[in-house]
Write a protein that holds these residues in place. Sequence first.
Motif, PDB file in Angstrom:
ATOM      1  N   LEU A  49     -11.136  -2.194   2.497  1.00 55.58           N
ATOM      2  CA  LEU A  49      -9.967  -3.063   2.454  1.00 55.58           C
ATOM      3  C   LEU A  49      -8.733  -2.168   2.472  1.00 55.58           C
ATOM      4  O   LEU A  49      -8.576  -1.296   1.611  1.00 55.58           O
ATOM      5  CB  LEU A  49      -9.985  -3.920   1.195  1.00 55.58           C
ATOM      6  CG  LEU A  49      -8.738  -4.774   0.926  1.00 55.58           C
ATOM      7  CD1 LEU A  49      -8.527  -5.802   2.030  1.00 55.58           C
ATOM      8  CD2 LEU A  49      -8.831  -5.459  -0.431  1.00 55.58           C
ATOM      9  N   VAL A  50      -7.852  -2.378   3.450  1.00 58.75           N
ATOM     10  CA  VAL A  50      -6.657  -1.555   3.607  1.00 58.75           C
ATOM     11  C   VAL A  50      -5.431  -2.396   3.297  1.00 58.75           C
ATOM     12  O   VAL A  50      -5.254  -3.482   3.850  1.00 58.75           O
ATOM     13  CB  VAL A  50      -6.561  -0.982   5.034  1.00 58.75           C
ATOM     14  CG1 VAL A  50      -5.378  -0.022   5.150  1.00 58.75           C
ATOM     15  CG2 VAL A  50      -7.853  -0.285   5.429  1.00 58.75           C
ATOM     16  N   LEU A  51      -4.583  -1.886   2.399  1.00 57.18           N
ATOM     17  CA  LEU A  51      -3.348  -2.565   2.028  1.00 57.18           C
ATOM     18  C   LEU A  51      -2.166  -1.650   2.335  1.00 57.18           C
ATOM     19  O   LEU A  51      -2.160  -0.478   1.947  1.00 57.18           O
ATOM     20  CB  LEU A  51      -3.336  -2.910   0.532  1.00 57.18           C
ATOM     21  CG  LEU A  51      -4.489  -3.760  -0.007  1.00 57.18           C
ATOM     22  CD1 LEU A  51      -4.325  -3.978  -1.505  1.00 57.18           C
ATOM     23  CD2 LEU A  51      -4.584  -5.092   0.722  1.00 57.18           C
ATOM     24  N   GLY A  52      -1.177  -2.192   3.037  1.00 57.55           N
ATOM     25  CA  GLY A  52       0.048  -1.454   3.293  1.00 57.55           C
ATOM     26  C   GLY A  52       1.207  -2.092   2.554  1.00 57.55           C
ATOM     27  O   GLY A  52       1.251  -3.316   2.387  1.00 57.55           O
ATOM     28  N   SER A  53       2.163  -1.289   2.099  1.00 60.77           N
ATOM     29  CA  SER A  53       3.322  -1.804   1.370  1.00 60.77           C
ATOM     30  C   SER A  53       4.549  -0.982   1.723  1.00 60.77           C
ATOM     31  O   SER A  53       4.493  -0.102   2.581  1.00 60.77           O
ATOM     32  CB  SER A  53       3.068  -1.745  -0.142  1.00 60.77           C
ATOM     33  OG  SER A  53       3.256  -0.423  -0.619  1.00 60.77           O
ATOM     34  N   GLN A  54       5.654  -1.253   1.023  1.00 58.77           N
ATOM     35  CA  GLN A  54       6.867  -0.466   1.245  1.00 58.77           C
ATOM     36  C   GLN A  54       6.777   0.909   0.591  1.00 58.77           C
ATOM     37  O   GLN A  54       7.643   1.755   0.799  1.00 58.77           O
ATOM     38  CB  GLN A  54       8.103  -1.217   0.732  1.00 58.77           C
ATOM     39  CG  GLN A  54       8.301  -1.181  -0.776  1.00 58.77           C
ATOM     40  CD  GLN A  54       7.621  -2.332  -1.488  1.00 58.77           C
ATOM     41  OE1 GLN A  54       6.529  -2.733  -1.119  1.00 58.77           O
ATOM     42  NE2 GLN A  54       8.284  -2.863  -2.512  1.00 58.77           N
ATOM     43  N   HIS A  55       5.727   1.150  -0.185  1.00 59.26           N
ATOM     44  CA  HIS A  55       5.552   2.444  -0.858  1.00 59.26           C
ATOM     45  C   HIS A  55       4.505   3.318  -0.193  1.00 59.26           C
ATOM     46  O   HIS A  55       4.481   4.526  -0.431  1.00 59.26           O
ATOM     47  CB  HIS A  55       5.184   2.231  -2.322  1.00 59.26           C
ATOM     48  CG  HIS A  55       6.230   1.507  -3.108  1.00 59.26           C
ATOM     49  ND1 HIS A  55       7.528   1.950  -3.200  1.00 59.26           N
ATOM     50  CD2 HIS A  55       6.174   0.346  -3.826  1.00 59.26           C
ATOM     51  CE1 HIS A  55       8.241   1.110  -3.946  1.00 59.26           C
ATOM     52  NE2 HIS A  55       7.441   0.127  -4.328  1.00 59.26           N
ATOM     53  N   GLY A  56       3.619   2.730   0.610  1.00 57.50           N
ATOM     54  CA  GLY A  56       2.587   3.535   1.235  1.00 57.50           C
ATOM     55  C   GLY A  56       1.392   2.708   1.675  1.00 57.50           C
ATOM     56  O   GLY A  56       1.507   1.510   1.937  1.00 57.50           O
TER      57      GLY A  56
END
Length: 338
Positions: A85-92
Motif C-alpha cells: 500500500l503506497v501513500l503519498g502526501s505533502q510531506h513525502g
Amino acid sequence: MYEKVKVINLKGSVAPQPKNLQVVSFDSNWKEVYIGASRKDTFMAVCPNNVPDAQEVTAVYKTKEKEHVTISSAKWCPMESCTVLVLGSQHGIQIYDWNGANIILDYDFTSNEIKKDEKEIIGFQARGIAAIGSSYLAVGLHTGEIVMFCIELQQENYICNFIGKFKNHVDYITELASSTTQAGKFLASGDSNGIICVWKEVAGQLVHHVKIQDWQGFPVTTITIWNRYKDGLLIVGYGNGMIRMFDLNTGKLVSEITAHCAWITGMDLASSSGLLLTCSEDGYVRVWQLSLKGPLIEHWYSQPIPDSLLMGAKFLDPNGSTFCLSSFDSSEIQVYRM
C-alpha cells in the motif's frame, strides 16, 4: 444493464481527490477483495463480501513533528512477491504492507532534498502511483519528477531500495499508469498542463520514449493502458471531460470522445472484456466498450448518480460485471452489478 445492489460503508468519508477509490483482490474469483479510499491522513478499506478473517484496513500517514498531513494519492500495488500500500502526501511517500500494519519505507521530502515545483504554484505533493513489472514502483511528484523504488519480499523481510529520479515534465505530475505489452514494460505520466510522457523500463531504469504535447491546456486526471491493442492503447481522461486514446508506442492519436462535461475523476479498465469505466464531477458514471474489431470505442451504459460528487470508480472483477463508486464527503461506496 447495471443496477445498484448494495452500499458499503467506510469508517470515514471520502476526500475530494480524483481517483480516490482503490481496489485490490487476493484471489482469482475476486471474492477476497478490498475497497478503500482516503480522507485527511487516513486510508480506510473494507471487504464487501462475506469472507472469513476479512480485515478492516486503517492506515494512518505518520510523521514526526509535522501536523495537518493530507494524503494526496493512495494505491495498492501488487508486486511479484507481495502487495504493498503506497501513500503519498505533502510531506513525502510512505510504503506499507497491504493492510497498513507495518511501514516498509518512509521517503521524506525534506531529508531527500525534494524542493518546491519550478513555478512555485503549488506546494509539495505526491500524485500518481504505479507498479512497473514485478518489483518496481514509481510515484509522481510536484516537481515534475518521477521517483522509482525496487521492492522485494524475501522470506518475511521487505527489501526496498531507492533507484532514482527521472524528469521530463515542467509542470507537476497528476497521474501515472503502467502496463506490460509485447514491446516492453511501459509507464505513462500526465501533468497539470495536459502533457503526457511515455517511458520504458530498461534494466531497472526509466528511459523516456515518447512525449505527447499537442493537447495542452487541461490537466490529465486519469490514465489507463489497454495492452490488447497492438503495442498498447493509452487512454487518457482530462479536466475538460475529454477522453483521448493514443498508440502507446508512437504517441499518435487514435480516437477522442467528449465523454463528460466536467472533470473526469475516475477511470478503470476491465482487462478481460475491454469495458472502460469512467465517472465525472458532472454526476454521471459511464461504461464504454473497447473493441479490436469495428469501432474502437462505443458508449455502452450511462447512469446519473443523484446528490453525489463522484471521486472514484472501480470494477470489482476483470469482466466488468460489477463496479463501485465513491463520492466526496460520503462514507458510502455504491456497488452496481449487471
